[in-house]
Design an enzyme around this catalytic site. Structure first.
Site: not given
Ligand code: NAP
Length: 218
Positions: A130
């Site tokens: 990742y």
């Molecule tokens: N988790 C952490 O602590 C962390 C830390 C730093 C950065 N980040 C990054 O921050 C970003 C935002 O995080 P978040 O928590 O808002 O993420 P999230 O809640 O997991 O949301 C992911 C989004 O991506 C969409 N998605 C997933 N697969 C897809 C596909 N094949 N086609 C189109 N859309 C798709 C999801 O749609 P659905 O609603 O249909 O699932 C959802 O809208 C991500 O890039 C993550 O990697 C995360």
């Protein structure tokens, strides 16, 4: 006022960002995967466009984003497997760059991650993968020639935040409310003179607009 195409509009950050943009007078187009997500987006004043970033070509992304002048990429595979991580977190932003170029869009905001995130406790190969896909996307965005921003939030919390943050080109790792990330993206979109910067972000004491105004402008 901008027209913003959000890839990841239904996610933890994206579903907070869309309404904030609408309330501030911007137009928003939200990419969603599932049919039933369209109603919530529409009710928030967001134009829904259905599509799966894994299957979409850059041309199809460009068609979905065709009225936009800003693209936000906040999608993520969220630990759903190695191949999906490659296709969403790594290839997704690269396709978004190509789509932006097809449309003549210059402004791209990528939600990335601290390179040193979870280093103390997360050792799984899938997590290393990742992180390397996030870096691959960062490198492509930074080399794209677009007016990009790479926003690297700390560990995301399901909270709205206090409207304050700590941000800069290099800060200590920490946690951050998804609401803080959304409000920071809004402030950055409204301050286009901040461009071609990597910005690390955690919750902190500085009002978000003030913190964005103190970033390097060009
Ligand atoms: N988790 C952490 O602590 C962390 C830390 C730093 C950065 N980040 C990054 O921050 C970003 C935002 O995080 P978040 O928590 O808002 O993420 P999230 O809640 O997991 O949301 C992911 C989004 O991506 C969409 N998605 C997933 N697969 C897809 C596909 N094949 N086609 C189109 N859309 C798709 C999801 O749609 P659905 O609603 O249909 O699932 C959802 O809208 C991500 O890039 C993550 O990697 C995360």
């Amino acid at each position: 006022m901008a027209t913003v195409f959000i890839i990841g509009a239904t996610g933890g950050v994206g579903r907070r960002l869309g309404p904030l943009l609408v309330q501030s007078g911007h137009k928003v187009i939200g990419l969603h995967r599932k049919l039933e997500q369209a109603t919530n987006l529409s009710e928030a004043g967001i134009s829904p466009v259905q599509g799966d970033i894994i299957k979409m070509s850059p041309k199809q992304i460009a068609e979905a984003a065709r009225d936009a002048d800003v693209i936000v990429f906040s999608a993520g595979a969220a630990g759903s497997g190695i191949d999906r991580t490659t296709a969403i977190d790594g290839d997704g932003p690269i396709k978004a760059i190509e789509a932006a170029k097809l449309l003549g869009i210059v402004r791209l905001y990528l939600v990335s991650a601290f390179p040193e995130a979870y280093r103390q406790k997360e050792t799984a190969d899938s997590f290393e993968h990742y992180m390397s896909e996030k870096k691959r996307a960062d490198a492509a965005v930074a080399a794209s020639g677009l007016d990009w921003i790479i926003l690297r939030p700390g560990v995301l919390l399901n909270a709205e935040g206090e409207g304050t943050a700590t941000m800069g080109p290099a800060i200590m790792d920490g946690s951050v409310a998804r609401g803080t990330v959304a409000r920071t993206l809004l402030a950055l979109i409204e301050q286009p003179s901040v461009r071609r910067e990597i910005i690390e972000l955690t919750d902190g004491p500085t009002p978000i607009k003030e913190a964005v105004a103190s970033l390097r402008q060009s």
